[in-house]
Design a protein around this motif. Structure first.
Motif, PDB file in Angstrom:
ATOM      1  N   SER A 143       0.833  -1.203   0.000  1.00 20.94           N
ATOM      2  CA  SER A 143       0.000   0.000   0.000  1.00 20.94           C
ATOM      3  C   SER A 143       0.870   1.256   0.000  1.00 20.94           C
ATOM      4  O   SER A 143       0.583   2.223  -0.692  1.00 20.94           O
ATOM      5  N   GLY A 144       1.958   1.218   0.793  1.00 24.98           N
ATOM      6  CA  GLY A 144       2.861   2.364   0.826  1.00 24.98           C
ATOM      7  C   GLY A 144       3.539   2.588  -0.509  1.00 24.98           C
ATOM      8  O   GLY A 144       3.711   3.731  -0.951  1.00 24.98           O
ATOM      9  N   THR A 145       3.919   1.503  -1.176  1.00 24.86           N
ATOM     10  CA  THR A 145       4.542   1.613  -2.493  1.00 24.86           C
ATOM     11  C   THR A 145       3.566   2.198  -3.505  1.00 24.86           C
ATOM     12  O   THR A 145       3.930   3.044  -4.322  1.00 24.86           O
ATOM     13  N   ARG A 146       2.311   1.734  -3.457  1.00 21.16           N
ATOM     14  CA  ARG A 146       1.290   2.284  -4.357  1.00 21.16           C
ATOM     15  C   ARG A 146       1.084   3.770  -4.103  1.00 21.16           C
ATOM     16  O   ARG A 146       0.910   4.555  -5.038  1.00 21.16           O
ATOM     17  N   ARG A 147       1.094   4.154  -2.824  1.00 23.94           N
ATOM     18  CA  ARG A 147       0.903   5.563  -2.488  1.00 23.94           C
ATOM     19  C   ARG A 147       2.038   6.418  -3.056  1.00 23.94           C
ATOM     20  O   ARG A 147       1.804   7.494  -3.607  1.00 23.94           O
ATOM     21  N   LYS A 148       3.262   5.933  -2.924  1.00 25.70           N
ATOM     22  CA  LYS A 148       4.408   6.674  -3.460  1.00 25.70           C
ATOM     23  C   LYS A 148       4.343   6.757  -4.980  1.00 25.70           C
ATOM     24  O   LYS A 148       4.643   7.800  -5.576  1.00 25.70           O
ATOM     25  N   ALA A 160       1.615   6.613  -6.808  1.00 23.11           N
ATOM     26  CA  ALA A 160       0.520   7.524  -7.154  1.00 23.11           C
ATOM     27  C   ALA A 160       0.958   8.982  -7.014  1.00 23.11           C
ATOM     28  O   ALA A 160       0.644   9.822  -7.872  1.00 23.11           O
ATOM     29  N   MET A 161       1.695   9.298  -5.955  1.00 25.93           N
ATOM     30  CA  MET A 161       2.186  10.663  -5.756  1.00 25.93           C
ATOM     31  C   MET A 161       3.171  11.060  -6.849  1.00 25.93           C
ATOM     32  O   MET A 161       3.159  12.190  -7.342  1.00 25.93           O
ATOM     33  N   GLN A 176      -3.816   3.471 -13.643  1.00 26.47           N
ATOM     34  CA  GLN A 176      -4.572   2.497 -12.847  1.00 26.47           C
ATOM     35  C   GLN A 176      -4.044   1.088 -13.070  1.00 26.47           C
ATOM     36  O   GLN A 176      -4.022   0.275 -12.142  1.00 26.47           O
ATOM     37  N   LEU A 225      -0.834   0.918 -10.974  1.00 24.29           N
ATOM     38  CA  LEU A 225      -1.122   0.890  -9.540  1.00 24.29           C
ATOM     39  C   LEU A 225      -1.679  -0.467  -9.112  1.00 24.29           C
ATOM     40  O   LEU A 225      -1.410  -0.933  -8.009  1.00 24.29           O
ATOM     41  N   GLY A 285      -7.008  -0.444   0.707  1.00 25.31           N
ATOM     42  CA  GLY A 285      -7.260   0.852   0.107  1.00 25.31           C
ATOM     43  C   GLY A 285      -7.526   0.844  -1.384  1.00 25.31           C
ATOM     44  O   GLY A 285      -7.552   1.900  -2.015  1.00 25.31           O
ATOM     45  N   ARG A 286      -7.705  -0.313  -1.989  1.00 24.82           N
ATOM     46  CA  ARG A 286      -8.008  -0.378  -3.411  1.00 24.82           C
ATOM     47  C   ARG A 286      -9.099  -1.413  -3.650  1.00 24.82           C
ATOM     48  O   ARG A 286      -9.453  -2.178  -2.746  1.00 24.82           O
TER      49      ARG A 286
END
Length: 280
Positions: free
Chosen positions: A12-17, A19-20, A158, A161, A211-212
């Motif tokens: 989840s943290g990797t996806r967040r980074k 996405a940012m 998408q 991600l 979160g997805r």
């Protein structure tokens, strides 16, 4: 499940980074396009002897970009719900093409509204492309490549991600602690304990985890049997992880609301209330 949960948090943290990073690149590209278009228009007007203030040219470019940013949010939402495998490629293509005039109409309306406000603040009146015979058709033609690029970019982002943190599970881990969810050519090994809820969506089931939302081609009844007693049915179209439920609030009609650990509330049907209360 400590190791499993930690892996999910890491993914989840990797996806967040990611996405940012993609959002930052997107905004940077938009900023460069805005500057390039504005400077080009200023040079073209000077060469053609057209008298227009630099401030107005920047207002035109900035309002167009701001309007597209608003439309981009809608495009992202639409792509998430239309892209395969939710719909077949031909159907998805038709739906995206049908969305073109809608997206263009929203862009033009917002752009004109913003320009009217900007001009009013300086005591002037804005005239939408006064020198063009059909300004709306002119803008629509300009919007076609932008819209198609936004759709393609949203689909690509998408897709990326959805594939972050999808490495196969080690062979020595018990298979019944994971759910295999196929998404095109990729199979996600989803920790069952991390699944918050499952929602029926036609021939698919939407699986909410970390979160997805993943899409699995199955019926909700099949998923309920496969997942066992960890999940309870609160509605004919929804299963909820028992560990994610914090409380149940019943109204006068007999229907109820399930409050999840993250504070969200989801509606339940009185038909399933007794079963839910017995299993919690």
């Amino acid at each position: 499940m400590a190791g499993t949960n930690g892996g999910g948090a890491g993914a989840s943290g990797t996806r967040r980074k990611l996405a940012m990073l993609m959002a930052a690149i997107f905004l940077l590209v938009l900023a460069l396009i805005t500057v390039g278009n504005a400077e080009s228009m200023i040079s073209d007007f000077d060469a053609a002897g057209v008298h227009e203030t630099v401030a107005h040219i920047w207002i035109w470019q900035a309002t167009s970009i701001f309007a597209w940013l608003s439309v981009a949010a809608l495009i992202w939402w639409a792509v998430a719900r239309i892209r395969p495998p939710r719909f077949s490629w031909p159907v998805a293509a038709i739906l995206f093409l049908a969305g073109l005039p809608i997206a263009s109409g929203i862009h033009i309306a917002l752009m004109i509204a913003l320009r009217n406000v900007a001009y009013a603040l300086e005591g002037a009146t804005y005239h939408f492309q006064g020198g063009i015979a059909n300004p709306y058709l002119y803008e629509f033609r300009k919007d076609i490549p932008t819209y198609l690029q936004f759709v393609a970019l949203a689909a690509l982002c998408q897709w990326l991600l959805a594939r972050v943190g999808t490495a196969p599970v080690a062979a020595d881990l018990p298979r019944d602690r994971y759910l295999a969810v196929s998404d095109g050519a990729v199979t996600h090994q989803v920790p069952i304990a991390d699944i918050v809820q499952l929602v029926a969506a036609g021939n698919y089931v939407e699986i909410e985890v970390a979160g997805r939302t993943l899409l699995n081609r199955a019926t909700l009844a099949t998923m309920e049997t496969e997942l066992g007693g960890r999940f309870v049915r609160i509605h004919r179209s929804r299963l909820v992880n028992r560990d994610a439920i914090r409380r149940i609030e019943t109204n006068q009609s007999g229907d109820f609301v399930v409050v999840l650990a993250d504070g969200r509330s989801v509606k339940g049907s009185r038909r399933y209330r007794a079963g839910v209360e017995q299993r919690l």
